[in-house]
Design an enzyme around this catalytic site. Structure first.
Site, PDB file in Angstrom:
ATOM      1  N   ILE A  91       0.834  -1.204   0.000  1.00 48.09           N
ATOM      2  CA  ILE A  91       0.000   0.000   0.000  1.00 48.09           C
ATOM      3  C   ILE A  91       0.865   1.248   0.000  1.00 48.09           C
ATOM      4  O   ILE A  91       1.854   1.323   0.723  1.00 48.09           O
ATOM      5  CB  ILE A  91      -0.898   0.022   1.259  1.00 48.09           C
ATOM      6  CG1 ILE A  91      -1.744  -1.243   1.327  1.00 48.09           C
ATOM      7  CG2 ILE A  91      -1.789   1.264   1.275  1.00 48.09           C
ATOM      8  CD1 ILE A  91      -2.388  -1.482   2.678  1.00 48.09           C
ATOM      9  N   CYS A  92       0.473   2.215  -0.813  1.00 48.02           N
ATOM     10  CA  CYS A  92       1.146   3.516  -0.772  1.00 48.02           C
ATOM     11  C   CYS A  92       0.223   4.509  -0.092  1.00 48.02           C
ATOM     12  O   CYS A  92      -0.727   5.003  -0.693  1.00 48.02           O
ATOM     13  CB  CYS A  92       1.473   3.990  -2.186  1.00 48.02           C
ATOM     14  SG  CYS A  92       2.279   5.595  -2.214  1.00 48.02           S
ATOM     15  N   LEU A  93       0.454   4.732   1.187  1.00 44.78           N
ATOM     16  CA  LEU A  93      -0.365   5.683   1.947  1.00 44.78           C
ATOM     17  C   LEU A  93       0.563   6.407   2.915  1.00 44.78           C
ATOM     18  O   LEU A  93       1.291   5.759   3.669  1.00 44.78           O
ATOM     19  CB  LEU A  93      -1.481   4.934   2.690  1.00 44.78           C
ATOM     20  CG  LEU A  93      -2.458   5.794   3.491  1.00 44.78           C
ATOM     21  CD1 LEU A  93      -3.225   6.739   2.587  1.00 44.78           C
ATOM     22  CD2 LEU A  93      -3.436   4.927   4.265  1.00 44.78           C
TER      23      LEU A  93
END
Lengths: 199, 184
Positions: A91-93
């Site tokens: 995930i890119c958060l």
């Protein structure tokens, strides 16, 4: 595990079970091992998105330095989203990286991930192929995301166009998931997808 | 996979307390935002968020380059937190032995309206002391007792700007005067 991490996770776990989101069924949290170092999360796909009706499993690893460092989270359920790798579920958060704050909890993180499903951010992508489709061909993106939700996350919306194309590749002897990835990546162009797999 | 994903309230979760709901709510008001336990060696940030000092200290140590409030991400620093001193907070076990002591509170004496009480000089007593013989006159000492002059305007206000401007003018006048003394 460091004392503070285990203690905090236990406390969070207790509180999250009483939260309205868990009672309402939009998020869930479960234990994986007795050391409280690994948990399993579950979020419901938000309404009015291609993910609606799907349930998405998350792997949550709690580092020893929690809550001073963020938990490590990835999607276990395959998902078509610009900020989630369609291969690994990474995930890119920002809040899971440099924008983490010690007062954030598993509950707020799960809610943030749910919000991420509602509002993808293609300018800061994790999966470049998905992000490109999201930007350049929103209609196909929505269709693909809905199809993946149906197939992998138990979503109710069957996308017949996708199913028939996947079936045609299956008939050629191609692995189902491999076929789906190729078709999704090539905007459901059967010819290009086949070419890529055999070329 | 599926069975562990089911959310189940664990009745045997440790740390369960038998207090009533109202008590719990009151307690939560005083919980540290990092460990979620009742804050020990409590400090509060300028943005009003409560922490244990050991917890906040560890947070600040974890990211020395990015010191922000763990709750609201306002800028914070070790110097700008205020310790909370409740009653009877001295326990035998002092956790501060493990981490640097929490910052001390800053005390400002209440403003006295009766000038300088010790000597009865009355209001507005100023004393300036200087050795006038140039060039040694630079070593001038000034004593201000009871300081009845208004304190400096707060930073950022128009008055502050004006005062800065004025003091610069006076500085230049003084420098010119000294130069004139030297070269005349």
């Amino acid at each position: 595990m460091a004392n503070i991490a285990a203690k905090r996770i236990k406390r969070e776990f207790k509180e999250i079970m009483k939260s309205e989101e868990v009672i309402g069924g939009s998020i869930k949290l479960g234990l994986v091992n007795e050391n409280w170092t690994e948990l399993k999360g579950e979020i419901a796909g938000p309404v009015d998105t291609p993910y609606e009706g799907g349930t998405f499993l998350l792997e949550i690893k709690v580092p020893e330095t929690y809550p001073f460092n963020p938990p490590k989270i990835r999607f276990l359920t395959k998902i078509w989203h610009p900020n989630v790798s369609s291969v690994t579920g990474a995930i890119c958060l920002d809040i899971l990286k440099d924008q983490w704050a010690a007062a954030l909890t598993l509950r707020t993180v799960l809610l943030s991930l749910q919000a991420l499903l509602s509002a993808g951010e293609p300018n800061d992508p994790q999966d470049a192929v998905v992000a490109k489709q999201f930007r350049e061909n929103p209609r196909l993106f929505t269709m693909t995301a809905r199809h993946w939700t149906n197939v992998y996350a138990g979503g109710p919306n069957i996308v017949h166009e996708c199913n028939s194309k996947v079936q045609r590749m299956l008939d050629m002897g191609i692995d189902e998931h491999q076929a789906r990835v190729a078709l999704s990546s090539y905007d459901w162009d059967l010819e290009r997808a086949t070419e890529q797999l055999f070329g | 996979m599926a069975e562990t994903s089911q959310a189940r309230a664990s009745p045997s979760a440790p740390g369960g307390d038998a207090g009533g709901e109202e008590d719990k709510h009151d307690e939560r008001m005083l919980e540290c935002n990092i460990c979620l336990d009742t804050a020990r060696d409590a400090v509060v940030s300028m943005c009003g968020h409560l922490f244990c000092w050991p917890c906040l200290h560890q947070w600040l140590e974890t990211r020395p380059s990015r010191q922000v409030c763990p709750v609201c991400k306002a800028a914070i620093s070790r110097e700008k937190v205020i310790p909370l001193y409740g009653r009877g907070n001295t326990k035998q076990e002092d956790p501060r032995n493990k981490v640097p002591p929490r910052p001390a509170g800053q005390r400002t004496e209440p403003e006295s309206t009766s000038g300088f009480p010790g000597f009865g000089f009355g209001e507005g007593f100023h004393m300036s002391f200087g050795i006038g013989a140039f060039p040694f006159g630079i070593f001038t000492s000034t004593f201000n007792f009871g300081d009845p002059r208004p304190s400096a305007a707060p930073r950022g206000t128009a008055q502050f700007e004006e005062e800065q401007f004025l003091s610069k003018i006076f500085l230049w006048v003084a420098i010119l005067f000294v130069l004139w003394l030297v070269f005349a």
